[in-house]
Scaffold this active site. Structure first.
Site, PDB file in Angstrom:
ATOM      1  CB  SER A 100      25.048  91.863 -11.941  1.00 17.20           C
ATOM      2  OG  SER A 100      25.696  90.677 -12.309  1.00 17.20           O
ATOM      3  CG  ASP A 254      29.336  88.786 -12.164  1.00 16.02           C
ATOM      4  OD1 ASP A 254      29.781  88.149 -11.184  1.00 16.02           O
ATOM      5  OD2 ASP A 254      28.120  88.882 -12.400  1.00 16.02           O
ATOM      6  CG  ASP A 256      26.306  90.118  -8.642  1.00 18.42           C
ATOM      7  OD1 ASP A 256      26.909  89.634  -9.614  1.00 18.42           O
ATOM      8  OD2 ASP A 256      25.086  89.957  -8.462  1.00 18.42           O
ATOM      9  CG  ASP A 258      25.523  86.690 -10.336  1.00 19.06           C
ATOM     10  OD1 ASP A 258      26.405  87.205 -11.040  1.00 19.06           O
ATOM     11  OD2 ASP A 258      24.313  87.017 -10.406  1.00 19.06           O
TER      12      ASP A 258
END
Length: 476
Positions: A100, A254, A256, A258
């Site tokens: 992430s 961010d 990834d 999400d």
């Protein structure tokens, strides 16, 4: 063995999230999938995706070996945003290799079933299987691998959902576009942070008619453009770019994709709870059921409750990192008139009518549509009451946390006698004027966290910190 934090398994790729661990977790997930097939008619295939980090390719290879050696087939979807992997996991299990917003030295593993991250019980099953070091399946039963494309289908699905959600088909009432291209005439800057959003958000917004300018849209696991976590500090250059340009607003993600951060045309970051509140209000207004529910977390602002309540809905809270558990709980407790319309904690949103996962790409599309309907970010956020907000950390050894929190369940209500008290997830007190304070132990660091929102937030924080420090001293 304790592997999972609040967002999957995460840590240094050098000494924690290693290929050896990925192999073991892969075999555990494979065994878990095989057991589920034996109990019910489920697809045993596991979809596997990864982000653009330097270590993700090797970890994905180790994960694939673990899955196949457990006897399940692996469907590789390649380098994708985490929400796209979750989308592909509907009806089966899925694994995403990503850390992430962590630094490039880290990596991680997120596990999904039917589009929802594993809950605590499922995580404990994986930990027990890893501890048990199961043998591979007989060689004649090993699984096979094939590649599949999910990204284009995911982007099309997000665009279609956004059109329907904020456009209401032919009844779209936006200020510039039409039902097919509702963002036409809007100029949006998107900072992808060299992460996975570069493969989805700009493309979706362009499908919706927006003029999109990207920054850091190339996938690079070193994150050369900025740190992967989007904060007011890491977005300094992006904010200046917006202030100097002629954009309607900006979106930052961010690593990834999400998480989402909204920046207005002046380069100011829109508070994450305001974004959450506006999305929540929209979904409550749009709900078909008589009892629309928004699930959020204890640290979320009272502005969410205010907008949801005024729109005819209610909010329910669940611990941080457990939105999916809150959705399941409220669905089980509700009846035919109950509808879980939205679930979110700051920066991370679940859109239940699209899917059960956290999805920053859907948030970008839907929020952009709300801006289009309102005409500007300023007009959209105008009705929101934004009180000053603070977060403070008070040092507390891990071994003293339980005793300190026990004392605070009595001390904080005494400190704020006019407030409404909740002790389900820490101690949260809401005052009659909608100001509030939350005290909760950190799950990862030796601190007790104090969150507060009030027109006189400094005084509120000072009183709360004083009570926490006394409780910590007494607990040691």
């Amino acid at each position: 063995m304790s592997l999972f934090g609040t967002a999957g398994i995460r840590g240094s790729a050098q000494d924690r999230v290693t290929p050896e661990l990925a192999l073991a977790v892969g075999r555990a997930v494979g065994n878990d999938a095989v057991d589920a097939v034996e109990e019910a008619s489920r697809d045993p295939t596991v979809v596997l995706g990864r982000d653009g980090r330097e270590t993700s390719d090797a970890l994905a290879a180790a994960m694939e070996a673990g899955l196949e050696s457990a006897g399940v087939d692996c469907r590789r979807v390649g380098v994708v945003p985490t929400p796209a992997l979750a989308y592909a996991s509907r009806g089966r299990r899925g694994v995403m290799i990503t850390a992430s917003h962590n630094p490039p030295t880290d990596n991680g593993i997120k596990i999904f079933e039917d589009g929802v991250e594993y809950d605590r019980d499922a995580e404990r099953r994986i930990e027990r299987l890893v501890d048990g070091e199961p043998d591979p399946a007989p060689w004649t039963e090993w699984g096979n691998a094939e590649s599949a494309d999910v990204l284009s289908r995911y982007r099309d699905a997000v665009a279609a959902y956004a059109r329907d959600t904020f456009g209401h088909g032919s009844n779209y009432s936006g200020s510039r576009g039409d039902a097919a291209t509702p963002l036409s005439g809007f100029s949006i800057a998107v900072d992808c942070g060299n992460g996975m959003a570069g493969l989805a958000t700009p493309q979706v917004l362009r499908k919706l008619g927006a003029d999109v300018v990207t920054l850091n849209a190339n996938v690079d696991g070193h994150f050369p453009g900025r740190e992967s976590k989007p904060t007011p500090e890491t977005l300094t250059e992006f904010r200046a770019f917006l202030a100097d340009g002629e954009f309607d607003f900006g979106i930052a993600h961010d690593g990834d994709a999400d998480r989402i951060v909204i920046v207005d045309s002046e380069g100011d970051v829109v508070h994450e709870d305001t974004v959450l509140a506006l999305l929540a209000e929209h979904y409550v207004v749009d709900a078909a059921a008589e009892d629309p529910v928004v699930v959020t977390t204890p640290n979320a602002s009272a502005r969410i409750d205010e907008l949801v309540r005024a729109a005819g809905g209610r909010t329910e809270r669940v611990r941080l990192g457990a939105l999916h558990e809150g959705i399941a709980r409220e669905r089980a407790a509700g009846d035919a008139d109950t509808e879980i319309t939205f679930a979110a904690e700051p920066w991370k949103h679940i859109h239940p009518h699209f899917g059960g996962w956290i999805d920053g790409v859907v948030s970008a599309a839907v929020f952009s549509g709300l801006v289009a309907e309102a005409g500007s970010v300023a007009a959209l956020r105008g009705p929101v009451t934004e009180r000053p907000y603070r977060k403070v950390s008070v040092e507390c050894p891990d071994e003293a946390k339980d005793a300190a929190m026990d004392r605070l369940e009595t001390a904080l209500p005494e400190q704020f006698p006019d407030g409404t008290v909740s002790t389900e997830y820490g101690v949260r007190i809401e005052q009659p004027d909608a100001s509030w304070v939350l005290v909760r132990p950190s799950g990862t660091e030796p601190y007790v966290r104090v969150y507060a929102e009030s027109e006189d937030v400094d005084a509120l924080v000072a009183d709360a910190v004083d009570a926490v420090e006394r409780a910590v001293d007494d607990a040691q």
